[in-house]
Design a protein around this motif. Structure first.
Motif, PDB file in Angstrom:
ATOM      1  N   ARG A  18       7.509  15.191 -17.873  1.00  0.00           N
ATOM      2  CA  ARG A  18       8.339  14.034 -17.510  1.00  0.00           C
ATOM      3  C   ARG A  18       7.690  13.248 -16.377  1.00  0.00           C
ATOM      4  NH1 ARG A  18      12.507  17.831 -18.082  1.00  0.00           N
ATOM      5  NH2 ARG A  18      12.593  18.107 -15.822  1.00  0.00           N
ATOM      6  N   GLU A  19       7.153  13.955 -15.411  1.00  0.00           N
ATOM      7  CA  GLU A  19       6.539  13.306 -14.250  1.00  0.00           C
ATOM      8  C   GLU A  19       5.337  12.466 -14.652  1.00  0.00           C
ATOM      9  OE1 GLU A  19       6.737  12.747 -10.020  1.00  0.00           O
ATOM     10  OE2 GLU A  19       8.088  13.577 -11.501  1.00  0.00           O
ATOM     11  N   ALA A  20       4.593  12.921 -15.647  1.00  0.00           N
ATOM     12  CA  ALA A  20       3.377  12.225 -16.076  1.00  0.00           C
ATOM     13  C   ALA A  20       3.654  11.098 -17.058  1.00  0.00           C
ATOM     14  CB  ALA A  20       2.414  13.223 -16.711  1.00  0.00           C
ATOM     15  N   ARG A  21       4.878  11.002 -17.551  1.00  0.00           N
ATOM     16  CA  ARG A  21       5.213  10.015 -18.564  1.00  0.00           C
ATOM     17  C   ARG A  21       5.301   8.621 -17.945  1.00  0.00           C
ATOM     18  NH1 ARG A  21      10.302  11.911 -20.778  1.00  0.00           N
ATOM     19  NH2 ARG A  21       9.016  13.662 -21.492  1.00  0.00           N
ATOM     20  N   GLY A  22       4.516   7.683 -18.464  1.00  0.00           N
ATOM     21  CA  GLY A  22       4.561   6.312 -17.972  1.00  0.00           C
ATOM     22  C   GLY A  22       3.237   5.855 -17.400  1.00  0.00           C
ATOM     23  N   LEU A  23       3.281   4.711 -16.747  1.00  0.00           N
ATOM     24  CA  LEU A  23       2.083   4.080 -16.195  1.00  0.00           C
ATOM     25  C   LEU A  23       1.708   4.732 -14.874  1.00  0.00           C
ATOM     26  CD1 LEU A  23       0.126   1.658 -16.708  1.00  0.00           C
ATOM     27  CD2 LEU A  23       1.674   0.283 -15.288  1.00  0.00           C
ATOM     28  N   ARG A  24       0.442   5.067 -14.702  1.00  0.00           N
ATOM     29  CA  ARG A  24      -0.019   5.714 -13.471  1.00  0.00           C
ATOM     30  C   ARG A  24       0.217   4.823 -12.246  1.00  0.00           C
ATOM     31  NH1 ARG A  24      -3.617  10.130 -13.889  1.00  0.00           N
ATOM     32  NH2 ARG A  24      -4.124  10.699 -16.037  1.00  0.00           N
ATOM     33  N   LEU A  25       0.268   5.450 -11.070  1.00  0.00           N
ATOM     34  CA  LEU A  25       0.577   4.733  -9.846  1.00  0.00           C
ATOM     35  C   LEU A  25      -0.514   3.750  -9.432  1.00  0.00           C
ATOM     36  CD1 LEU A  25       2.203   7.557  -7.700  1.00  0.00           C
ATOM     37  CD2 LEU A  25       3.332   5.515  -8.585  1.00  0.00           C
ATOM     38  N   VAL A  26      -1.771   4.030  -9.735  1.00  0.00           N
ATOM     39  CA  VAL A  26      -2.846   3.117  -9.312  1.00  0.00           C
ATOM     40  C   VAL A  26      -2.670   1.728  -9.919  1.00  0.00           C
ATOM     41  CG1 VAL A  26      -5.321   2.641  -9.447  1.00  0.00           C
ATOM     42  CG2 VAL A  26      -4.528   4.878  -8.686  1.00  0.00           C
ATOM     43  N   PRO A  27      -2.532   1.586 -11.248  1.00  0.00           N
ATOM     44  CA  PRO A  27      -2.284   0.236 -11.780  1.00  0.00           C
ATOM     45  C   PRO A  27      -0.953  -0.351 -11.331  1.00  0.00           C
ATOM     46  CG  PRO A  27      -2.185   1.880 -13.536  1.00  0.00           C
ATOM     47  CD  PRO A  27      -2.748   2.557 -12.343  1.00  0.00           C
ATOM     48  N   VAL A  28       0.035   0.498 -11.103  1.00  0.00           N
ATOM     49  CA  VAL A  28       1.320   0.008 -10.594  1.00  0.00           C
ATOM     50  C   VAL A  28       1.135  -0.628  -9.222  1.00  0.00           C
ATOM     51  CG1 VAL A  28       3.581   0.725  -9.707  1.00  0.00           C
ATOM     52  CG2 VAL A  28       2.781   1.569 -11.913  1.00  0.00           C
ATOM     53  N   LEU A  29       0.420   0.058  -8.334  1.00  0.00           N
ATOM     54  CA  LEU A  29       0.222  -0.457  -6.978  1.00  0.00           C
ATOM     55  C   LEU A  29      -0.673  -1.692  -6.971  1.00  0.00           C
ATOM     56  CD1 LEU A  29      -0.101   2.846  -4.903  1.00  0.00           C
ATOM     57  CD2 LEU A  29       1.910   1.411  -5.286  1.00  0.00           C
ATOM     58  N   LEU A  30      -1.627  -1.748  -7.880  1.00  0.00           N
ATOM     59  CA  LEU A  30      -2.448  -2.957  -7.990  1.00  0.00           C
ATOM     60  C   LEU A  30      -1.591  -4.141  -8.442  1.00  0.00           C
ATOM     61  CD1 LEU A  30      -5.750  -1.572  -9.560  1.00  0.00           C
ATOM     62  CD2 LEU A  30      -5.467  -2.569  -7.279  1.00  0.00           C
ATOM     63  N   THR A  31      -0.679  -3.903  -9.354  1.00  0.00           N
ATOM     64  CA  THR A  31       0.228  -4.970  -9.787  1.00  0.00           C
ATOM     65  C   THR A  31       1.135  -5.399  -8.642  1.00  0.00           C
ATOM     66  OG1 THR A  31       0.211  -4.063 -12.035  1.00  0.00           O
ATOM     67  CG2 THR A  31       1.957  -5.632 -11.492  1.00  0.00           C
ATOM     68  N   LEU A  32       1.601  -4.453  -7.847  1.00  0.00           N
ATOM     69  CA  LEU A  32       2.417  -4.786  -6.687  1.00  0.00           C
ATOM     70  C   LEU A  32       1.622  -5.580  -5.650  1.00  0.00           C
ATOM     71  CD1 LEU A  32       4.455  -1.492  -6.155  1.00  0.00           C
ATOM     72  CD2 LEU A  32       5.279  -3.667  -7.090  1.00  0.00           C
ATOM     73  N   THR A  33       0.322  -5.343  -5.584  1.00  0.00           N
ATOM     74  CA  THR A  33      -0.528  -6.130  -4.687  1.00  0.00           C
ATOM     75  C   THR A  33      -0.579  -7.582  -5.135  1.00  0.00           C
ATOM     76  OG1 THR A  33      -1.877  -4.158  -4.248  1.00  0.00           O
ATOM     77  CG2 THR A  33      -2.824  -6.287  -3.635  1.00  0.00           C
ATOM     78  N   VAL A  34      -0.637  -7.802  -6.449  1.00  0.00           N
ATOM     79  CA  VAL A  34      -0.549  -9.167  -6.979  1.00  0.00           C
ATOM     80  C   VAL A  34       0.771  -9.807  -6.548  1.00  0.00           C
ATOM     81  CG1 VAL A  34      -0.426 -10.565  -9.072  1.00  0.00           C
ATOM     82  CG2 VAL A  34      -2.019  -8.645  -8.968  1.00  0.00           C
ATOM     83  N   ILE A  35       1.857  -9.050  -6.663  1.00  0.00           N
ATOM     84  CA  ILE A  35       3.174  -9.564  -6.283  1.00  0.00           C
ATOM     85  C   ILE A  35       3.226  -9.892  -4.792  1.00  0.00           C
ATOM     86  CG2 ILE A  35       5.638  -9.016  -6.139  1.00  0.00           C
ATOM     87  CD1 ILE A  35       4.563  -9.566  -8.970  1.00  0.00           C
ATOM     88  N   SER A  36       2.564  -9.092  -3.967  1.00  0.00           N
ATOM     89  CA  SER A  36       2.537  -9.372  -2.527  1.00  0.00           C
ATOM     90  C   SER A  36       1.883 -10.718  -2.245  1.00  0.00           C
ATOM     91  CB  SER A  36       1.778  -8.269  -1.783  1.00  0.00           C
ATOM     92  OG  SER A  36       2.466  -7.051  -1.841  1.00  0.00           O
ATOM     93  N   GLY A  37       0.749 -10.981  -2.913  1.00  0.00           N
ATOM     94  CA  GLY A  37       0.099 -12.269  -2.747  1.00  0.00           C
ATOM     95  C   GLY A  37       1.008 -13.404  -3.179  1.00  0.00           C
ATOM     96  N   LEU A  38       1.732 -13.194  -4.259  1.00  0.00           N
ATOM     97  CA  LEU A  38       2.654 -14.204  -4.768  1.00  0.00           C
ATOM     98  C   LEU A  38       3.808 -14.443  -3.790  1.00  0.00           C
ATOM     99  CD1 LEU A  38       3.629 -14.360  -8.510  1.00  0.00           C
ATOM    100  CD2 LEU A  38       5.214 -15.068  -6.730  1.00  0.00           C
ATOM    101  N   ILE A  39       4.370 -13.363  -3.255  1.00  0.00           N
ATOM    102  CA  ILE A  39       5.493 -13.485  -2.318  1.00  0.00           C
ATOM    103  C   ILE A  39       5.054 -14.181  -1.030  1.00  0.00           C
ATOM    104  CG2 ILE A  39       7.090 -12.186  -0.838  1.00  0.00           C
ATOM    105  CD1 ILE A  39       7.927 -12.310  -3.758  1.00  0.00           C
ATOM    106  N   ASP A  40       3.872 -13.865  -0.539  1.00  0.00           N
ATOM    107  CA  ASP A  40       3.406 -14.533   0.674  1.00  0.00           C
ATOM    108  C   ASP A  40       3.094 -16.006   0.432  1.00  0.00           C
ATOM    109  OD1 ASP A  40       3.697 -12.851   2.831  1.00  0.00           O
ATOM    110  OD2 ASP A  40       1.771 -11.846   2.550  1.00  0.00           O
ATOM    111  N   ALA A  41       2.675 -16.342  -0.787  1.00  0.00           N
ATOM    112  CA  ALA A  41       2.496 -17.761  -1.122  1.00  0.00           C
ATOM    113  C   ALA A  41       3.842 -18.475  -1.072  1.00  0.00           C
ATOM    114  CB  ALA A  41       1.859 -17.905  -2.506  1.00  0.00           C
ATOM    115  N   VAL A  42       4.875 -17.832  -1.623  1.00  0.00           N
ATOM    116  CA  VAL A  42       6.219 -18.409  -1.586  1.00  0.00           C
ATOM    117  C   VAL A  42       6.675 -18.610  -0.152  1.00  0.00           C
ATOM    118  CG1 VAL A  42       8.665 -17.934  -2.062  1.00  0.00           C
ATOM    119  CG2 VAL A  42       6.948 -17.533  -3.833  1.00  0.00           C
TER     120      VAL A  42
END
Length: 235
Positions: A18-42
């Motif tokens: 169950r713990e391993a099911r889904g998208l790994r944390l590395v791509p998740v955190l990279l996607t969140l980094t994109v969101i951070s850039g977007l939020i700071d632009a806003v």
């Protein structure tokens, strides 16, 4: 993830699956980094030259505002800093209550909370885009969301992926590179983090300049909501 939780997962094959099911944390955190850039632009382009994800920049902005530099606001910046700190406190408390259990559940609940906060910000931006109260509301809510996320990411402890700060990432990229006398072993992850932040900032700036604040906030909320559904507990 705590030692107790790791041992429990290792002893229970079903829990490990169950713990391993889904998208790994590395791509998740990279996607969140994109969101951070977007939020700071806003926040920087649309809310009066204030950051709500990058607190290093915010402290500098506060200094500019305190010195009377045009285009900067002490109340806006203090609102962002205070909200971020409160969000980080909330994130720390969640880590205490959830960090000893499933890493996957903990990450998903925190991401769901961030998505809800960003979604609420989008609703406010669409409903009253020109109101003075809207500026303070968006600063406070997005700042809180980023503080909540940063506290969680810090406790998750995935190397080289803070999602909001790149100073040490760039330092490590240069100092640990072959040119700097190092092995360059973490270069792909660090490089990806820089590219992710740049991509988010560029996308966010374009959306703010051409479509206002509501759409980039809504996009951020939707992306984080998807991550809340698909994130796993493995790095």
């Amino acid at each position: 993830m705590s030692t107790e939780s790791t041992q429990d997962t290792a002893a229970d094959p079903a829990a490990a699956a169950r713990e391993a099911r889904g998208l790994r944390l590395v791509p998740v955190l990279l996607t969140l980094t994109v969101i951070s850039g977007l939020i700071d632009a806003v926040s920087y382009l649309g809310l009066g030259h204030v950051f709500t994800a990058n607190m290093t920049g915010n402290v500098v902005v506060l200094g500019f505002a305190a010195a009377g530099a045009p285009g900067f606001s002490v109340p806006h910046t203090l609102t962002s800093l205070g909200s971020f700190v409160l969000g980080a406190v909330a994130g720390g408390r969640l880590a205490v209550h959830l960090g000893k259990g499933s890493r996957r559940t903990w990450a998903r609940l925190t991401l769901a909370a961030e998505a809800a906060l960003l979604g609420a910000s989008a609703v406010v931006a669409f409903a009253a885009p020109d109101a003075t109260a809207t500026v303070y509301t968006l600063i406070a809510v997005t700042g809180f969301a980023m503080g909540l996320r940063n506290a969680t990411v810090r406790r998750l402890g995935v190397p080289d992926l803070t999602t909001t700060v790149l100073t040490m990432t760039l330092t490590g990229l240069a100092a640990d590179s072959r040119a700097g006398g190092g092995a360059g072993t973490h270069s792909p992850r660090r490089t990806a983090s820089v590219v992710a932040m740049l991509t988010g900032a560029a996308l966010g700036a374009w959306l703010v300049l051409h479509h206002g604040l509501g759409i980039p906030l809504l996009l951020s909320a939707v992306v984080v909501a998807v991550l809340a559904v698909v994130t796993s507990g493995r790095e």
